[in-house]
Write a protein that holds these residues in place. Structure first.
Motif, PDB file in Angstrom:
ATOM      1  N   PRO A  66     111.251  37.184  93.540  1.00  0.00           N
ATOM      2  CA  PRO A  66     112.605  37.674  92.967  1.00  0.00           C
ATOM      3  C   PRO A  66     112.907  38.809  93.316  1.00  0.00           C
ATOM      4  O   PRO A  66     112.421  39.704  93.395  1.00  0.00           O
ATOM      5  N   ALA A  67     114.568  38.969  93.541  1.00  0.00           N
ATOM      6  CA  ALA A  67     114.822  40.369  93.581  1.00  0.00           C
ATOM      7  C   ALA A  67     114.731  41.113  92.462  1.00  0.00           C
ATOM      8  O   ALA A  67     114.638  40.761  91.226  1.00  0.00           O
ATOM      9  N   ASP A  68     114.394  42.559  92.731  1.00  0.00           N
ATOM     10  CA  ASP A  68     114.323  43.415  91.390  1.00  0.00           C
ATOM     11  C   ASP A  68     115.236  44.615  91.612  1.00  0.00           C
ATOM     12  O   ASP A  68     115.616  44.949  92.728  1.00  0.00           O
ATOM     13  N   PHE A  69     115.310  45.163  90.316  1.00  0.00           N
ATOM     14  CA  PHE A  69     116.325  46.567  90.333  1.00  0.00           C
ATOM     15  C   PHE A  69     115.610  47.628  90.781  1.00  0.00           C
ATOM     16  O   PHE A  69     114.527  47.956  90.169  1.00  0.00           O
ATOM     17  N   LEU A  70     116.238  48.398  91.755  1.00  0.00           N
ATOM     18  CA  LEU A  70     115.294  49.474  92.380  1.00  0.00           C
ATOM     19  C   LEU A  70     115.978  50.893  91.835  1.00  0.00           C
ATOM     20  O   LEU A  70     117.101  51.369  92.577  1.00  0.00           O
ATOM     21  N   ALA A 153     119.550  40.303  98.366  1.00  0.00           N
ATOM     22  CA  ALA A 153     118.673  40.669  97.236  1.00  0.00           C
ATOM     23  C   ALA A 153     119.150  41.455  96.067  1.00  0.00           C
ATOM     24  O   ALA A 153     118.890  42.217  95.431  1.00  0.00           O
ATOM     25  N   ALA A 154     120.614  41.113  95.972  1.00  0.00           N
ATOM     26  CA  ALA A 154     121.477  41.741  94.907  1.00  0.00           C
ATOM     27  C   ALA A 154     121.084  41.363  93.544  1.00  0.00           C
ATOM     28  O   ALA A 154     120.441  40.297  93.452  1.00  0.00           O
ATOM     29  N   VAL A 155     121.059  42.364  92.280  1.00  0.00           N
ATOM     30  CA  VAL A 155     120.853  41.766  91.266  1.00  0.00           C
ATOM     31  C   VAL A 155     121.953  41.753  90.319  1.00  0.00           C
ATOM     32  O   VAL A 155     122.949  42.772  90.407  1.00  0.00           O
ATOM     33  N   PRO A 156     122.091  41.019  89.030  1.00  0.00           N
ATOM     34  CA  PRO A 156     123.253  41.094  88.337  1.00  0.00           C
ATOM     35  C   PRO A 156     123.062  42.313  87.182  1.00  0.00           C
ATOM     36  O   PRO A 156     122.131  42.934  87.217  1.00  0.00           O
TER      37      PRO A 156
END
Length: 274
Positions: A66-70, A153-156
Motif C-alpha cells: 500500500p501507499a505510504d506517506f513519505l 500512490a496518493a495518501v489521504p
C-alpha cells in the motif's frame, strides 16, 4: 498705562495610555507597510513548495504494497531549513530595523510600557508567520499529493503521520520567527543577530550526534531536530545504537524555544536603556 498680564503656560493634557490592541494595530501597520514583506513571503512560499515538488518528482524508488506517506518528499529538509532561515530573519528585523534607524527611541517614548511593546511585536510576528507556515505546509502537501496521484500512490490526510507533519511544519515558521525576534532584542545588531540565529537554529544541531546520550540530548533540544522527529511517521528502531527523540519531547522543544526567547526579550527591555 496698561500692564501685560502674565499668562501661565498651558498644562499638557496627558492622553490615555495605549491599549494593547492599539499596539497590535501599530505593529501590524509597520510590518505590512514594508514593501519587502509580501515579496519575501511570496518567494519563500514558492521556494518551499518547489522544493517539495522537486523532491517528490525525483524520488523514483519502487513501491511495494500500500501507499505510504513519505515525509522527506512532502517536507524536504532544504525547504524547511529555508523557511526557518527566512522566518527567523524576518522576526529579527522587526526589532533590529528599529534599533538601527533610531525609531526605537520614538517608539519607547510613545509607549513607555516596553514589555507590552515587545509582546505586541511577538503577537503580530507569531500571527503572520503562523499563517505563512500553514500555507506553506498545506501547499507542500498538496504538491506532494498531486505528483503521487499521477503514480496512483496518493495518501489521504488521515494517513498516519500526515497531520502531525503538517502541524509541525506550519508551526516551524512562527517558532523560528519568535526566536529571531528574541535574539534581535537581546543583540540589537543586524549582522550579529543573523549569524547567531543561523548558527543556533540550523548549524548547531549538526554538531551533535545521537550516538552518545549527552550529545543526543543536546541535539534533541534544538528546533531543527525536534521538527525532524515530528515529521517522521515511523518509530525508532529498537535495535539502533543511537538515542532517538520522543514525540512529546519534540513538542515541548517547539513550545519552550519561543516562550524563553520572548520572556528574555521582555526582561531585557525592562532592565536596560534603549
Amino acid at each position: 498705562m496698561t500692564t501685560l498680564a502674565s499668562v501661565p503656560p498651558a498644562t499638557p493634557v496627558a492622553g490615555p495610555p495605549a491599549r494593547f490592541r492599539d499596539l497590535l494595530s501599530a505593529e501590524w501597520i509597520k510590518m505590512r507597510s514594508l514593501r519587502s514583506t509580501p515579496w519575501t513571503i511570496a518567494l519563500t512560499v514558492l521556494f518551499v513548495m518547489g522544493a517539495a515538488a522537486v523532491a517528490t518528482l525525483t524520488d523514483h524508488a519502487p513501491r511495494s504494497g500500500p501507499a505510504d506517506f513519505l515525509p522527506y518528499d512532502a517536507f524536504p529538509q532544504a525547504g524547511s531549513w529555508t523557511l526557518m532561515l527566512v522566518a527567523g530573519s524576518a522576526g529579527a528585523l522587526t526589532v533590529v530595523s528599529e534599533y538601527s534607524s533610531g525609531l526605537i527611541r520614538t517608539t519607547t517614548v510613545a509607549v513607555p510600557a516596553r514589555g507590552s511593546l515587545v509582546l505586541a511585536k511577538a503577537a503580530v510576528v507569531a500571527g503572520l508567520w503562523t499563517a505563512v507556515g500553514a500555507v506553506v505546509s498545506t501547499g507542500s502537501f498538496l504538491v506532494f499529493q498531486a505528483v503521487l496521484h499521477g503514480r496512483h500512490a496518493a495518501v489521504p490526510l488521515t494517513h498516519p503521520g500526515v497531520f502531525r507533519a503538517l502541524a509541525a511544519t506550519a508551526l516551524l515558521a512562527p517558532v523560528s520567527a519568535l526566536v529571531g525576534l528574541g535574539l534581535g532584542v537581546l543583540l540589537r545588531h543586524a549582522a550579529a543577530t543573523m549569524v547567531v540565529s543561523v548558527f543556533a537554529q540550523l548549524m548547531l544541531p549538526t554538531m551533535f550526534s545521537e550516538s552518545n546520550r549527552w550529545s543526543a540530548d543536546v541535539k534533541h533540544a534544538m528546533v531543527a531536530a525536534a521538527w525532524r522527529r515530528l515529521v517522521e511517521n515511523w518509530e525508532p528502531d529498537p535495535g539502533s545504537l543511537g538515542y532517538s527523540a520522543t514525540v512529546s519531547g519534540s513538542w515541548t522543544v517547539f513550545a519552550l524555544w519561543p516562550l524563553i526567547a520572548v520572556a528574555l526579550a521582555v526582561l531585557a527591555v525592562r532592565r536596560r536603556d534603549v
